[in-house]
Structure formats: structure tokens, C-alpha cells
Scaffold this motif. Structure first.
Motif, mmCIF file in Angstrom:
data_model
loop_
_atom_site.group_PDB
_atom_site.id
_atom_site.type_symbol
_atom_site.label_atom_id
_atom_site.label_comp_id
_atom_site.label_asym_id
_atom_site.label_seq_id
_atom_site.Cartn_x
_atom_site.Cartn_y
_atom_site.Cartn_z
ATOM 1 N N PHE A 123 18.394 -18.769 17.107
ATOM 2 C CA PHE A 123 17.424 -19.124 16.080
ATOM 3 C C PHE A 123 16.563 -20.269 16.589
ATOM 4 C CE2 PHE A 123 21.021 -21.868 15.351
ATOM 5 C CZ PHE A 123 20.511 -23.074 14.915
ATOM 6 N N LEU A 124 15.382 -20.380 16.010
ATOM 7 C CA LEU A 124 14.426 -21.421 16.366
ATOM 8 C C LEU A 124 14.227 -22.314 15.152
ATOM 9 C CD1 LEU A 124 12.284 -22.458 18.461
ATOM 10 C CD2 LEU A 124 10.654 -20.895 17.376
ATOM 11 N N PHE A 125 14.294 -23.629 15.375
ATOM 12 C CA PHE A 125 14.087 -24.549 14.254
ATOM 13 C C PHE A 125 13.310 -25.766 14.721
ATOM 14 C CE2 PHE A 125 17.898 -26.198 16.215
ATOM 15 C CZ PHE A 125 17.912 -27.562 15.984
ATOM 16 N N ALA A 126 12.699 -26.449 13.749
ATOM 17 C CA ALA A 126 11.916 -27.645 14.019
ATOM 18 C C ALA A 126 12.653 -28.854 13.473
ATOM 19 C CB ALA A 126 10.542 -27.539 13.356
ATOM 20 N N SER A 127 12.802 -29.874 14.287
ATOM 21 C CA SER A 127 13.349 -31.144 13.839
ATOM 22 C C SER A 127 12.245 -32.185 13.928
ATOM 23 C CB SER A 127 14.545 -31.559 14.693
ATOM 24 O OG SER A 127 14.114 -32.037 15.947
ATOM 25 N N SER A 128 12.565 -33.427 13.601
ATOM 26 C CA SER A 128 11.542 -34.470 13.615
ATOM 27 C C SER A 128 11.061 -34.793 15.018
ATOM 28 C CB SER A 128 12.079 -35.742 12.951
ATOM 29 O OG SER A 128 13.212 -36.226 13.663
ATOM 30 N N ASP A 129 11.842 -34.427 16.052
ATOM 31 C CA ASP A 129 11.457 -34.784 17.415
ATOM 32 C C ASP A 129 11.128 -33.591 18.292
ATOM 33 O OD1 ASP A 129 14.027 -33.816 17.603
ATOM 34 O OD2 ASP A 129 14.663 -35.265 19.118
ATOM 35 N N GLY A 130 11.104 -32.381 17.746
ATOM 36 C CA GLY A 130 10.730 -31.264 18.578
ATOM 37 C C GLY A 130 11.202 -29.929 18.035
ATOM 38 N N LEU A 131 11.094 -28.908 18.872
ATOM 39 C CA LEU A 131 11.543 -27.554 18.563
ATOM 40 C C LEU A 131 12.790 -27.261 19.381
ATOM 41 C CD1 LEU A 131 8.103 -25.705 18.769
ATOM 42 C CD2 LEU A 131 9.295 -26.410 16.692
ATOM 43 N N TYR A 132 13.735 -26.564 18.760
ATOM 44 C CA TYR A 132 14.993 -26.274 19.440
ATOM 45 C C TYR A 132 15.399 -24.817 19.213
ATOM 46 C CZ TYR A 132 15.587 -31.285 20.086
ATOM 47 O OH TYR A 132 15.413 -32.596 20.456
ATOM 48 N N VAL A 133 16.030 -24.258 20.230
ATOM 49 C CA VAL A 133 16.664 -22.951 20.119
ATOM 50 C C VAL A 133 18.167 -23.174 20.045
ATOM 51 C CG1 VAL A 133 17.080 -20.728 21.228
ATOM 52 C CG2 VAL A 133 14.835 -21.816 21.434
ATOM 53 N N GLY A 134 18.791 -22.644 19.006
ATOM 54 C CA GLY A 134 20.237 -22.762 18.841
ATOM 55 C C GLY A 134 20.871 -21.394 18.719
ATOM 56 N N TRP A 135 22.199 -21.389 18.592
ATOM 57 C CA TRP A 135 22.949 -20.138 18.508
ATOM 58 C C TRP A 135 23.481 -19.999 17.081
ATOM 59 C CZ3 TRP A 135 20.985 -18.736 22.764
ATOM 60 C CH2 TRP A 135 20.874 -19.624 23.831
ATOM 61 N N VAL A 136 23.281 -18.823 16.486
ATOM 62 C CA VAL A 136 23.615 -18.644 15.071
ATOM 63 C C VAL A 136 25.096 -18.880 14.805
ATOM 64 C CG1 VAL A 136 21.685 -17.090 14.627
ATOM 65 C CG2 VAL A 136 23.880 -16.144 15.383
ATOM 66 N N GLY A 137 25.936 -18.746 15.825
ATOM 67 C CA GLY A 137 27.357 -19.002 15.651
ATOM 68 C C GLY A 137 27.652 -20.440 15.258
ATOM 69 N N ASP A 138 26.709 -21.344 15.483
ATOM 70 C CA ASP A 138 26.891 -22.750 15.110
ATOM 71 C C ASP A 138 26.550 -23.015 13.641
ATOM 72 O OD1 ASP A 138 27.691 -23.445 17.657
ATOM 73 O OD2 ASP A 138 25.681 -24.024 18.310
ATOM 74 N N LEU A 139 25.914 -22.056 12.976
ATOM 75 C CA LEU A 139 25.486 -22.243 11.596
ATOM 76 C C LEU A 139 26.571 -21.800 10.613
ATOM 77 C CD1 LEU A 139 21.851 -20.839 11.888
ATOM 78 C CD2 LEU A 139 22.525 -23.255 11.766
ATOM 79 N N PRO A 140 26.620 -22.417 9.450
ATOM 80 C CA PRO A 140 27.556 -21.947 8.423
ATOM 81 C C PRO A 140 27.311 -20.478 8.118
ATOM 82 C CG PRO A 140 26.587 -24.063 7.803
ATOM 83 C CD PRO A 140 25.840 -23.592 9.015
ATOM 84 N N GLN A 141 28.393 -19.676 8.111
ATOM 85 C CA GLN A 141 28.309 -18.240 7.868
ATOM 86 C C GLN A 141 27.322 -17.556 8.811
ATOM 87 O OE1 GLN A 141 27.386 -17.996 3.640
ATOM 88 N NE2 GLN A 141 29.563 -18.114 3.102
ATOM 89 N N HIS A 142 27.207 -18.122 10.011
ATOM 90 C CA HIS A 142 26.302 -17.588 11.038
ATOM 91 C C HIS A 142 24.867 -17.454 10.539
ATOM 92 C CE1 HIS A 142 29.536 -15.779 13.912
ATOM 93 N NE2 HIS A 142 29.877 -16.967 13.439
ATOM 94 N N GLY A 143 24.520 -18.300 9.580
ATOM 95 C CA GLY A 143 23.142 -18.332 9.097
ATOM 96 C C GLY A 143 22.713 -17.146 8.282
ATOM 97 N N ARG A 144 23.675 -16.398 7.749
ATOM 98 C CA ARG A 144 23.310 -15.159 7.048
ATOM 99 C C ARG A 144 22.432 -15.412 5.826
ATOM 100 N NH1 ARG A 144 28.553 -13.621 8.757
ATOM 101 N NH2 ARG A 144 29.489 -14.620 6.933
ATOM 102 N N ASP A 145 22.625 -16.522 5.151
ATOM 103 C CA ASP A 145 21.869 -16.794 3.913
ATOM 104 C C ASP A 145 20.658 -17.688 4.146
ATOM 105 O OD1 ASP A 145 23.759 -15.319 2.477
ATOM 106 O OD2 ASP A 145 25.040 -17.085 2.191
ATOM 107 N N LEU A 146 20.314 -17.938 5.401
ATOM 108 C CA LEU A 146 19.208 -18.848 5.701
ATOM 109 C C LEU A 146 17.931 -18.069 5.975
ATOM 110 C CD1 LEU A 146 21.058 -21.389 8.022
ATOM 111 C CD2 LEU A 146 20.413 -21.716 5.622
ATOM 112 N N ALA A 147 16.845 -18.526 5.388
ATOM 113 C CA ALA A 147 15.537 -17.904 5.592
ATOM 114 C C ALA A 147 14.601 -18.918 6.224
ATOM 115 C CB ALA A 147 14.974 -17.441 4.247
ATOM 116 N N PRO A 148 13.463 -18.465 6.768
ATOM 117 C CA PRO A 148 12.485 -19.414 7.309
ATOM 118 C C PRO A 148 12.123 -20.471 6.272
ATOM 119 C CG PRO A 148 11.892 -17.201 7.948
ATOM 120 C CD PRO A 148 13.053 -17.061 7.000
ATOM 121 N N GLY A 149 12.143 -21.725 6.691
ATOM 122 C CA GLY A 149 11.869 -22.826 5.798
ATOM 123 C C GLY A 149 13.115 -23.509 5.279
ATOM 124 N N SER A 150 14.285 -22.867 5.451
ATOM 125 C CA SER A 150 15.530 -23.463 4.984
ATOM 126 C C SER A 150 15.859 -24.721 5.768
ATOM 127 C CB SER A 150 16.682 -22.465 5.118
ATOM 128 O OG SER A 150 16.477 -21.312 4.344
#
Length: 325
Positions: free
Chosen positions: A249-276
Motif C-alpha cells: 500500500f502507498l500512504f502519505a505521512s508528514s515527511d513523505g510518501l511510503y510504500v508498506g506491506w498490508v500485513g503490517d496493517l490491522p486486519q491486513h487493511g481490509r476495512d481501509l479506504a483511500p483517505g483513511s
């Protein structure tokens, strides 16, 4: 003392292209010529040189169309402003010490057999301090960044590795170079891990492709002007989800853009949508399946535009150059 490499405007380097009083035009034309010469090296191979002669030969080949002094070490002292709108500056090795410091640099590299016969993680660990040292020496008046990355690609190839610096943005290279000058080799190792590990570099390339396509459709985000990296194991992150694709997944933080792995997200990010809003601690478990390159499955182009632009803060690390030169 006036810089003899500069024209009277104090901004534009003396050049072979006949460009006067226009540093922006010179930078654009330089990039075109150097990119063509770099393709020659990639296609035909590196100059048959070693050590300091290889470093000079790479620079000479890249910049032969632009500067009379291509392949020659600078004759002036050099410093670079550390941050935009800041009086702080990085001071590179004095011109009078370049030969001595490069001699010591190559002696240390040779003593480690040019980093041959090392697994990737140990190669990165050993390479990081050498990377910082060569950047600090900064032997050329202009073009150090591109010359150094090509030089390190050659060292890596001879050691059985591939370094994909094409996934490193201008902003990140500048930030990492500054961090290295300040003694932070962790950020250098993180960058090198991103360029040597095929899964990490491929994930970054997919994110870059997405950002480039979004820009063509109206997004204001230029990936070269953003700090963009994969997440570092053990580090906590928070930010705003841009999109998911397969196991990344791709996300924006205050210091940049990062690519992470969905396995690190709660429930593998199943309930997360763009903007979450997301918060998590990164691990490193390599995805085992191919990841599709389209982050836009869960958002329209207009939504992606909003997600890309709204959370982004212009970093104070931004600089005008495409390399740590």
C-alpha cells in the motif's frame, strides 16, 4: 575568491553549450546530454579503468559534451546549503586534499576486496560508510551524484549485486546525503536496501508509475520532489492511505510518501479506504506473490488526486538539484 567555474552572473557554470546567464536552461540541457551518455555506459559497458581512474572516466564520459573540465577534480573548495532557506551548509573536502583523501578511500575499499563475496545485507552494511565518505569528498565541481551512483553500480555488479538507483527521488537523495554528513548512516542503509532488494525496488517502481500516471491526470505531486521510500522494519508510522494493491500500500505521512506491506496493517487493511488515517509499526516479511501495479482499484482518479495533494507537506529538505552535488 571568485569561482572560476562560474560565469559573471555567479550562477551559471561555464559550459561548452554556449548557454549564458541561464542556470535553469543549462541544467535542463545538461540532463539531456548526460542521460544519453549514461545510456551508452549501460549499453556498451563501463570504461576499462579501476579505482580513481574509473571515477574520473565515468565523469568524463557523462559530462564530455557539457564541460571542458569533465573528468578533472575541482580546483575550488565547495559547500552546499544543507536546507532550503537555511544558513547551514555542508562543507566538502578541501580541493587541496582531494587526491590524498581519495587515495585513502580507495585503499580502504581495496582492503575490503571491493565488497565482493558478501550477501546483500552485509554488502549494504559495508557500503554505507563508503557511500558517505565518497559523497563528502565530492571530487568534481558538478556531477558528483550521478557519477557516484554509476560508480557504486559498477562496484555492486562486480560483487554480484544490482543497485536500482532509478527509484530514488531527488528529494530522498538530498535528504540521505545530508543525513550521512550528520552521521546518520541508518538512512543511508535504508536507501541502499531499497535499491538492492528486488522486491523493495519493484514496489517503489510501481508506486512511482502510479504517481507519474496520476500527475498526467492532474495531480500536483511530482515524485522526484517527494521523499519516497519503503517502510523500515521496527519503525512506527502514521499517515493517510493513498491506495492498496495486492500485498502493498502507498500512504502519505508528514515527511513523505511510503510504500508498506498490508500485513503490517490491522486486519491486513481490509476495512481501509483511500483517505483513511493509519497507524502501525512496520515489519519486513517479503510478499511471496506478484503485486499488481494499479493502486487505483479502490479510488477514482479524482479521489486519488485529492488524496495525493491534501496530506502532502513540502519538506524543508527540498533542494534545486537532482543529486547530492
Amino acid at each position: 575568491m571568485a569561482d572560476p567555474y562560474l560565469q559573471p552572473d555567479g550562477l551559471t557554470l561555464v559550459n561548452k553549450l554556449g548557454i549564458t546567464d541561464d542556470p535553469q536552461l543549462l541544467a535542463e540541457m545538461e540532463a539531456i546530454h548526460v542521460a544519453s551518455r549514461e545510456l551508452e555506459i549501460r549499453g556498451l559497458g563501463y570504461p576499462d579503468k579501476h579505482g580513481v581512474d574509473l571515477l574520473k572516466a565515468i565523469h568524463r564520459h557523462l559530462y564530455q559534451d557539457v564541460y571542458e573540465w569533465a573528468g578533472e577534480f575541482r580546483q575550488v573548495n565547495l559547500s552546499k546549503q544543507a536546507f532550503a532557506q537555511s544558513a547551514d551548509a555542508t562543507i566538502f573536502s578541501p580541493a587541496s586534499r582531494l587526491n590524498l583523501e581519495l587515495q585513502k578511500f580507495f585503499q580502504r575499499l581495496t582492503a575490503q576486496d571491493n565488497l565482493r563475496d558478501l550477501p546483500p545485507a552485509l554488502f549494504v552494511d559495508r557500503l554505507a560508510p563508503h557511500f558517505v565518505t565518497l559523497n563528502h569528498i565530492h571530487p568534481f565541481r558538478e556531477g558528483n551524484g550521478r557519477t557516484q551512483t554509476l560508480f557504486w553500480r559498477k562496484i555492486a555488479q562486480d560483487a554480484g549485486h544490482e543497485l536500482s538507483f532509478s527509484v530514488i527521488s531527488r528529494e530522498r537523495m538530498i535528504a540521505v546525503s545530508i543525513a550521512g554528513e550528520l552521521g546518520n548512516t541508518a538512512s543511508v542503509k535504508h536507501m541502499l536496501s531499497d535499491v538492492i532488494h528486488p522486491i523493495r525496488s519493484a514496489a517503489l517502481q510501481r508506486a512511482i508509475t502510479f504517481l507519474e500516471n496520476a500527475r498526467k491526470k492532474g495531480s500536483p505531486v511530482d515524485w522526484q520532489e517527494r521523499f519516497i521510500a519503503t517502510t523500515a522494519p521496527g519503525q512506527a508510522y502514521e499517515g493517510q492511505m493513498i491506495g492498496k494493491s495486492g500485498q502493498e500500500f502507498l500512504f502519505a505521512s508528514s515527511d513523505g510518501l511510503y510504500v508498506g506491506w498490508v500485513g503490517d496493517l490491522p486486519q491486513h487493511g481490509r476495512d481501509l479506504a483511500p483517505g483513511s488515517f493509519i497507524t502501525f509499526e512496520a515489519s519486513w516479511s517479503s510478499p511471496d506473490i506478484d503485486i499488481q501495479p494499479d493502486y487505483g482499484r479502490s479510488a477514482t482518479v479524482d479521489q486519488r488526486h485529492d488524496r495525493l495533494s491534501a496530506p502532502m507537506q513540502q519538506s524543508s529538505r527540498s533542494g534545486p538539484t537532482p543529486e547530492p552535488d
